[in-house]
Motif scaffolding. Structure first.
Motif, PDB file in Angstrom:
ATOM      1  N   MET A 142       0.313  -4.873   6.990  1.00  0.00           N
ATOM      2  CA  MET A 142      -0.385  -4.922   5.703  1.00  0.00           C
ATOM      3  C   MET A 142       0.062  -3.749   4.830  1.00  0.00           C
ATOM      4  O   MET A 142       0.183  -2.631   5.295  1.00  0.00           O
ATOM      5  CB  MET A 142      -1.895  -4.873   5.933  1.00  0.00           C
ATOM      6  N   LYS A 143       0.312  -4.044   3.565  1.00  0.00           N
ATOM      7  CA  LYS A 143       0.744  -3.021   2.631  1.00  0.00           C
ATOM      8  C   LYS A 143      -0.337  -1.964   2.446  1.00  0.00           C
ATOM      9  O   LYS A 143      -1.515  -2.267   2.327  1.00  0.00           O
ATOM     10  CB  LYS A 143       1.060  -3.678   1.280  1.00  0.00           C
ATOM     11  N   ALA A 144       0.065  -0.692   2.436  1.00  0.00           N
ATOM     12  CA  ALA A 144      -0.898   0.415   2.331  1.00  0.00           C
ATOM     13  C   ALA A 144      -1.277   0.637   0.869  1.00  0.00           C
ATOM     14  O   ALA A 144      -0.901   1.631   0.247  1.00  0.00           O
ATOM     15  CB  ALA A 144      -0.308   1.680   2.946  1.00  0.00           C
ATOM     16  N   ARG A 145      -2.042  -0.296   0.306  1.00  0.00           N
ATOM     17  CA  ARG A 145      -2.399  -0.214  -1.115  1.00  0.00           C
ATOM     18  C   ARG A 145      -3.313   0.966  -1.422  1.00  0.00           C
ATOM     19  O   ARG A 145      -3.407   1.388  -2.575  1.00  0.00           O
ATOM     20  CB  ARG A 145      -3.097  -1.513  -1.558  1.00  0.00           C
ATOM     21  N   PHE A 146      -3.998   1.487  -0.404  1.00  0.00           N
ATOM     22  CA  PHE A 146      -4.979   2.544  -0.644  1.00  0.00           C
ATOM     23  C   PHE A 146      -4.553   3.897  -0.071  1.00  0.00           C
ATOM     24  O   PHE A 146      -5.371   4.797   0.057  1.00  0.00           O
ATOM     25  CB  PHE A 146      -6.339   2.122  -0.084  1.00  0.00           C
ATOM     26  N   GLU A 147      -3.285   4.026   0.222  1.00  0.00           N
ATOM     27  CA  GLU A 147      -2.789   5.307   0.731  1.00  0.00           C
ATOM     28  C   GLU A 147      -3.019   6.398  -0.308  1.00  0.00           C
ATOM     29  O   GLU A 147      -2.736   6.221  -1.500  1.00  0.00           O
ATOM     30  CB  GLU A 147      -1.300   5.197   1.064  1.00  0.00           C
ATOM     31  N   ASN A 148      -3.588   7.522   0.134  1.00  0.00           N
ATOM     32  CA  ASN A 148      -3.920   8.658  -0.737  1.00  0.00           C
ATOM     33  C   ASN A 148      -4.963   8.307  -1.802  1.00  0.00           C
ATOM     34  O   ASN A 148      -5.030   8.954  -2.857  1.00  0.00           O
ATOM     35  CB  ASN A 148      -2.656   9.200  -1.422  1.00  0.00           C
ATOM     36  N   LYS A 149      -5.780   7.311  -1.528  1.00  0.00           N
ATOM     37  CA  LYS A 149      -6.831   6.899  -2.453  1.00  0.00           C
ATOM     38  C   LYS A 149      -8.205   7.209  -1.852  1.00  0.00           C
ATOM     39  O   LYS A 149      -8.423   7.043  -0.649  1.00  0.00           O
ATOM     40  CB  LYS A 149      -6.765   5.399  -2.738  1.00  0.00           C
ATOM     41  N   ASN A 150      -9.115   7.641  -2.713  1.00  0.00           N
ATOM     42  CA  ASN A 150     -10.512   7.860  -2.326  1.00  0.00           C
ATOM     43  C   ASN A 150     -11.353   6.695  -2.813  1.00  0.00           C
ATOM     44  O   ASN A 150     -11.334   6.373  -4.007  1.00  0.00           O
ATOM     45  CB  ASN A 150     -11.045   9.155  -2.944  1.00  0.00           C
ATOM     46  N   VAL A 151     -12.075   6.070  -1.889  1.00  0.00           N
ATOM     47  CA  VAL A 151     -12.860   4.873  -2.215  1.00  0.00           C
ATOM     48  C   VAL A 151     -14.311   5.104  -1.806  1.00  0.00           C
ATOM     49  O   VAL A 151     -14.583   5.459  -0.654  1.00  0.00           O
ATOM     50  CB  VAL A 151     -12.307   3.628  -1.498  1.00  0.00           C
ATOM     51  N   LEU A 152     -15.220   4.872  -2.736  1.00  0.00           N
ATOM     52  CA  LEU A 152     -16.653   4.945  -2.450  1.00  0.00           C
ATOM     53  C   LEU A 152     -17.204   3.530  -2.326  1.00  0.00           C
ATOM     54  O   LEU A 152     -17.037   2.711  -3.241  1.00  0.00           O
ATOM     55  CB  LEU A 152     -17.393   5.690  -3.564  1.00  0.00           C
TER      56      LEU A 152
END
Length: 235
Positions: free
Chosen positions: A1-11
């Motif tokens: 799966m593509k790392a679409r949220f790499e280095n992303k902060n998600v609440l």
């Protein structure tokens, strides 16, 4: 799966079970750092803090990083009764959980979302907000208000690059819907109501929500995506 949220902060608001749990799992698999606000910590590698949509505390968000790339509001209710059996308190509680809770989650974090320069916010509505169903008066009203909120915020914060979108599910196999799917007969009947012949799974909703929250949906805002097996549009 593509790392679409790499280095992303998600609440994520509400991720102990069901749809929110499935969303958190997908984002973790795609390299994201997940912060969960709610009443119960999920069994996942997330950063958790207590927060209650019924009596929200703005200071609970103080520990979040300066930048949020996505915010997903999953808190909700299912309160299905004939109109005459609904009390004003029922309407008030459903509106607080589904609509005002979203306000209380977004407002203290709007500057964090601005700093992402392209943040994605996702709310969860219901097929019942746009299609009339018996016994859905309170939840339809609350989710209709949530949709209005999302569209207004999409307009106001488009210049800041913050996108607001809605996922509108039909019946989904979660603990919240346990009573509606409590027997094999009910499960079969619920599946047959949908043109695609089944009710929803948490993963169906998570796939839609993570797409809308990600940079892949960078030109989508103010939209209501029906993930409902065709129930809202087809006969």
């Amino acid at each position: 799966m593509k790392a679409r949220f790499e280095n992303k902060n998600v609440l994520i608001i509400g991720a102990s079970t069901g749809i929110g749990h499935a969303i958190a799992s997908q984002i973790l698999e795609e390299g994201g750092t997940v912060y969960v606000a709610g009443q119960h910590k999920p069994d996942l590698d997330v950063k958790f803090f207590e927060w209650d949509a019924m009596s929200p505390d703005e200071s609970a968000f103080n520990s979040l990083p300066d930048t949020l790339h996505s915010l997903i509001y999953c808190a909700g209710t299912i309160n299905l009764k004939p109109f005459g059996r609904l009390t004003l308190e029922n309407f008030t509680n459903d509106f607080q959980m589904n609509t005002l809770g979203a306000v209380a989650a977004v407002q203290p974090n709007i500057n964090r979302l601005k700093k992402a320069k392209g943040a994605g916010v996702v709310f969860f509505s219901s097929v019942a907000a746009n299609t009339g169903f018996t016994f859905h008066t309170s939840i339809s009203m609350a989710k209709g208000g949530l949709q209005g909120l999302a569209i207004a915020l999409a307009a106001e914060f488009a210049p800041s690059g913050i996108r607001f979108n809605i996922v509108a599910p039909s019946l989904t196999d979660t603990p919240l819907a346990e009573q509606l799917l409590s027997s094999e007969e009910r499960r079969e009947s619920s599946a047959k109501r949908h043109p695609l012949g089944r009710f929803g799974l948490p993963e169906d909703m998570a796939t839609a929500a993570t797409y809308l929250a990600s940079d892949e949906a960078s030109w989508i805002t103010g939209q209501i995506l029906g993930v409902d097996g065709g129930l809202g549009k087809l006969k």
